[in-house]
Write a protein that holds these residues in place. Sequence first.
Motif, PDB file in Angstrom:
ATOM      1  N   GLU A   1      24.722  25.565  20.381  1.00  0.00           N
ATOM      2  CA  GLU A   1      25.114  26.170  19.106  1.00  0.00           C
ATOM      3  C   GLU A   1      25.507  27.616  19.358  1.00  0.00           C
ATOM      4  OE1 GLU A   1      25.370  24.667  16.083  1.00  0.00           O
ATOM      5  OE2 GLU A   1      24.935  22.809  17.155  1.00  0.00           O
TER       6      GLU A   1
ATOM      7  N   ARG B   1      22.197  37.934  22.213  1.00  0.00           N
ATOM      8  CA  ARG B   1      22.007  36.796  23.124  1.00  0.00           C
ATOM      9  C   ARG B   1      23.368  36.143  23.312  1.00  0.00           C
ATOM     10  NH1 ARG B   1      19.172  32.400  21.024  1.00  0.00           N
ATOM     11  NH2 ARG B   1      18.928  31.606  23.114  1.00  0.00           N
TER      12      ARG B   1
ATOM     13  N   GLU C   1      19.968  37.804  27.788  1.00  0.00           N
ATOM     14  CA  GLU C   1      18.960  37.814  26.725  1.00  0.00           C
ATOM     15  C   GLU C   1      18.097  39.077  26.801  1.00  0.00           C
ATOM     16  OE1 GLU C   1      18.118  33.265  25.505  1.00  0.00           O
ATOM     17  OE2 GLU C   1      17.051  33.906  27.311  1.00  0.00           O
TER      18      GLU C   1
ATOM     19  N   HIS D   1      23.744  31.595  18.349  1.00  0.00           N
ATOM     20  CA  HIS D   1      23.021  31.783  17.096  1.00  0.00           C
ATOM     21  C   HIS D   1      21.613  32.267  17.432  1.00  0.00           C
ATOM     22  CE1 HIS D   1      25.974  30.203  14.359  1.00  0.00           C
ATOM     23  NE2 HIS D   1      26.135  29.135  15.109  1.00  0.00           N
ATOM     24  N   ASP D   2      21.012  33.040  16.537  1.00  0.00           N
ATOM     25  CA  ASP D   2      19.695  33.625  16.798  1.00  0.00           C
ATOM     26  C   ASP D   2      18.651  32.597  17.211  1.00  0.00           C
ATOM     27  OD1 ASP D   2      20.740  36.115  16.251  1.00  0.00           O
ATOM     28  OD2 ASP D   2      20.066  36.101  14.170  1.00  0.00           O
ATOM     29  N   ASP D   3      18.682  31.428  16.606  1.00  0.00           N
ATOM     30  CA  ASP D   3      17.663  30.405  16.879  1.00  0.00           C
ATOM     31  C   ASP D   3      18.171  29.290  17.798  1.00  0.00           C
ATOM     32  OD1 ASP D   3      19.446  29.385  15.039  1.00  0.00           O
ATOM     33  OD2 ASP D   3      17.908  28.524  13.732  1.00  0.00           O
ATOM     34  N   ALA D   4      19.342  29.473  18.394  1.00  0.00           N
ATOM     35  CA  ALA D   4      19.927  28.431  19.245  1.00  0.00           C
ATOM     36  C   ALA D   4      19.186  28.303  20.569  1.00  0.00           C
ATOM     37  CB  ALA D   4      21.396  28.727  19.508  1.00  0.00           C
ATOM     38  N   ASP D   5      19.028  27.074  21.011  1.00  0.00           N
ATOM     39  CA  ASP D   5      18.478  26.794  22.329  1.00  0.00           C
ATOM     40  C   ASP D   5      19.576  27.085  23.347  1.00  0.00           C
ATOM     41  OD1 ASP D   5      17.507  25.681  24.700  1.00  0.00           O
ATOM     42  OD2 ASP D   5      16.769  23.869  23.720  1.00  0.00           O
TER      43      ASP D   5
END
Length: 129
Positions: free
Chosen positions: A36, A59, A90, A115-119
């Motif tokens: 993502e 990131r 990161e 995205h901030d929460d993307a793996d």
Amino acid sequence: MSLSDTDYIKAIRLFNLPNGDCSFEEGFLPNATTIENKGFFAQTQIEPYQRVAHPAPRRQYVVTLKGTLRFEVTNGDAFIIEPGVLLLAEDVLGLGHTWRLIEDTAWHRLYIPLHDDADSHFIKKGHDF
């Protein structure tokens, strides 16, 4: 399970230590992995802030298309990025990292902000499967 060179792309991850220093680890990104992201952009020019120690602005994966670079982290350890090696940046806090071009005068690259929460799907070298 043992992986071959056709199962992954080599990657190096810059990250922050608990005290804010920057470090790195080698690893890889498995082939055909969907990540993502917020799109991507290309860049050939080098901004003034990039010529001194700096954290990553976000990131992101950095895909080098042309150029060979020597990156250095807080404790002086270094690694080489060249076409075919992905960089996962990161290290968004602290002094960050430095880099310099070697063997080339240009760095052509793609930035892929996550995205901030993307793996990131980065797998550290030596990880057991």
